[in-house]
Design an enzyme around this catalytic site. Structure first.
Site, PDB file in Angstrom:
ATOM      1  N   ASP A  17     -14.168  36.528  88.984  1.00 47.82           N
ATOM      2  CA  ASP A  17     -13.884  35.273  89.682  1.00 47.82           C
ATOM      3  C   ASP A  17     -12.415  34.875  89.580  1.00 47.82           C
ATOM      4  O   ASP A  17     -11.772  34.564  90.587  1.00 47.82           O
ATOM      5  CB  ASP A  17     -14.765  34.146  89.133  1.00 47.82           C
ATOM      6  N   ARG A  96     -16.333  23.908  77.262  1.00 51.37           N
ATOM      7  CA  ARG A  96     -15.603  23.597  78.490  1.00 51.37           C
ATOM      8  C   ARG A  96     -14.625  22.425  78.357  1.00 51.37           C
ATOM      9  O   ARG A  96     -13.491  22.514  78.836  1.00 51.37           O
ATOM     10  CB  ARG A  96     -16.582  23.361  79.638  1.00 51.37           C
ATOM     11  N   ASP A 125     -20.152  24.229  85.196  1.00 51.38           N
ATOM     12  CA  ASP A 125     -18.795  24.252  84.651  1.00 51.38           C
ATOM     13  C   ASP A 125     -17.778  23.555  85.547  1.00 51.38           C
ATOM     14  O   ASP A 125     -16.807  22.970  85.071  1.00 51.38           O
ATOM     15  CB  ASP A 125     -18.350  25.698  84.392  1.00 51.38           C
ATOM     16  N   SER A 174     -22.421  37.685  84.787  1.00 52.97           N
ATOM     17  CA  SER A 174     -21.483  36.622  84.419  1.00 52.97           C
ATOM     18  C   SER A 174     -21.718  36.331  82.947  1.00 52.97           C
ATOM     19  O   SER A 174     -22.796  35.839  82.568  1.00 52.97           O
ATOM     20  CB  SER A 174     -21.740  35.373  85.267  1.00 52.97           C
TER      21      SER A 174
END
Length: 432
Positions: A17, A96, A125, A174
């Site tokens: 990504d 995060r 996220d 992922s």
């Protein structure tokens, strides 16, 4: 192609990504320069090596920020709150906000005009990052979300552009790794009926005939500070328990998770240390807190976990909840021994100077309780216990009998008195 938008800071992992985002930020958004910011929250060394190699291949200046201590401290705060979401320890969610703050700091120091992430529009996220970033003056960009990209498209695009995509298992899954947890999603795992291959797990061994192991965890005011009597810093303590508990196959979760946007997704997690520490802390609270405190704290903990899952660890409500958590954890000092065996972790002993417990009072070998209270004193309590429920049931039963009479069924004989639940005799209405 747009031009002249200045410099953008990208949350950079070197995976598919973020690798694709580097090109897109220039081609589609017109940024002159992209800098990559990689934040260390306990990822394995090879991920940093891959990120460095990818950044070099892309010609991206990379910044690496060490935030392990800050993240570990937040994880241990989560232990105080017995934090989990739908049964699994919070890992990615806790990381995060820490990552977002570190990236924002670099972006502001470097005079960036924008700040970007590689999240899709389907996950959590994006919300956790942007809850931090949208308090700044920087433009927030999310190429994968805004352009509606799929993983298949990204792989094809990377191949056409000759972009390196080795990070994240070549793009098949992922994967997100930090000190507290390792998550694996995507590909065939998106099918809830698929049984995962064992090779998706890296932290936990398959439970086997490995001999059980006892581990003693020491707490000071709710914070784990030592393992088997050895004082350890927060990072070292978590790393050690990840290795110890992972060897017993402890800390695997395969679940259907309800995301913030309402989507239900299949997630696989590994979290050995988190499982041990949360289990031990809960056992210690069971020893030192009163029944009322435990019941109310369960509600507080659940609300704290919800805010943490949303990435809102700095929200005013979160701080208010933490005031109660801190107050109750002042007495959460002591040791808990847990048994690691066959993929399970369970407490087998606990001790604390703040224990709300009297061995003599609870013992079956002692005639009396304590403080002048005898076993016979419980007789009155037993008589009252359930009285209201019994009364309600009798009244309901009488009402049903009355309904039967009204419908033409058999009732009491003429002139015969009925009896209410309170035992008083009453007339059925016939004359004397």
């Amino acid at each position: 192609m747009p031009e002249g938008n200045g410099t953008v800071a990208l949350a950079f992992s070197g995976g598919l990504d973020t690798t694709v985002c580097v090109s897109l930020l220039k081609e589609e958004y017109g940024y002159d320069e992209v800098i990559g910011v990689t934040v260390d929250v306990g990822q394995p060394d090879y991920e940093f090596e891959e990120a460095e190699e990818t950044a070099e291949a892309l010609g991206v200046e990379q910044y690496v920020v060490d935030a392990r201590e800050e993240f570990a401290d937040l994880c241990l705060q989560a232990v105080k709150a017995n934090a989990d979401y739908q049964g699994y320890p919070l890992g990615t969610a806790l990381a995060r906000p820490v990552i977002a703050k570190a990236i924002l700091s670099v972006a502001e120091e470097e005079g960036c005009d924008g700040i970007a992430h590689g999240c899709t529009g389907k996950g959590n996220d994006q919300l956790r990052f942007e809850a931090i970033w949208r308090d700044s003056d920087l433009e927030v960009i999310a190429p994968v979300r805004e352009l509606g990209l799929t993983r298949e498209w990204e792989n094809e695009y990377a191949q056409e552009k000759g972009l390196p995509v080795e990070g994240g298992d070549g793009g098949r899954y992922s994967i997100d790794t930090n000190l507290w947890s390792r998550s694996i999603e995507g590909s065939e795992l998106e099918d809830p009926s698929t049984i995962p291959d064992d090779d998706i797990y890296k932290w936990t061994d398959n439970p086997s005939g490995k001999e059980s192991e006892l581990v003693e965890v020491s707490f000071e005011e709710g914070v784990p500070v030592a393992v088997d009597g050895e004082d350890l810093g927060s990072v070292e303590l978590i790393e050690q328990l990840n290795e110890q508990a992972g060897a017993h196959g402890i800390g695997r979760t395969d679940m259907m998770e309800d995301r913030m946007l309402g989507l239900k997704v299949r997630e696989n997690y590994e979290h050995p240390a988190a499982t041990v520490l949360l289990t031990a802390h809960d056992a210690l609270e069971g020893l030192v807190l009163t029944q009322e405190e435990r019941q109310f704290k369960a509600q507080v903990d659940q609300e704290w976990s919800q805010k943490a899952y949303q990435g809102l660890v700095d929200a005013p409500l979160t701080g208010a909840l933490e005031a109660f958590i801190e107050d109750t954890n002042e007495r959460a000092t002591g040791t808990v021994t847990v048994k690691l065996e066959g993929g399970h972790c369970r407490p087998v002993s606990r001790e604390s100077e703040y224990a709300v417990y009297s061995e003599s009072a609870a013992s079956f070998n002692e005639e009396d309780v304590t403080g002048g209270i005898t076993q016979q004193d419980a007789t009155g309590v037993a008589k009252y216990h359930g009285f209201q429920s019994r009364l309600a049931n009798r009244i309901l039963e009488d009402a049903r009998k009355g309904a039967t009479v009204a419908d033409g069924g058999s009732g009491t004989d003429d002139g015969e008195a009925s009896t209410h639940a309170n035992g008083d005799a009453v007339s059925d209405g016939s004359e004397d």
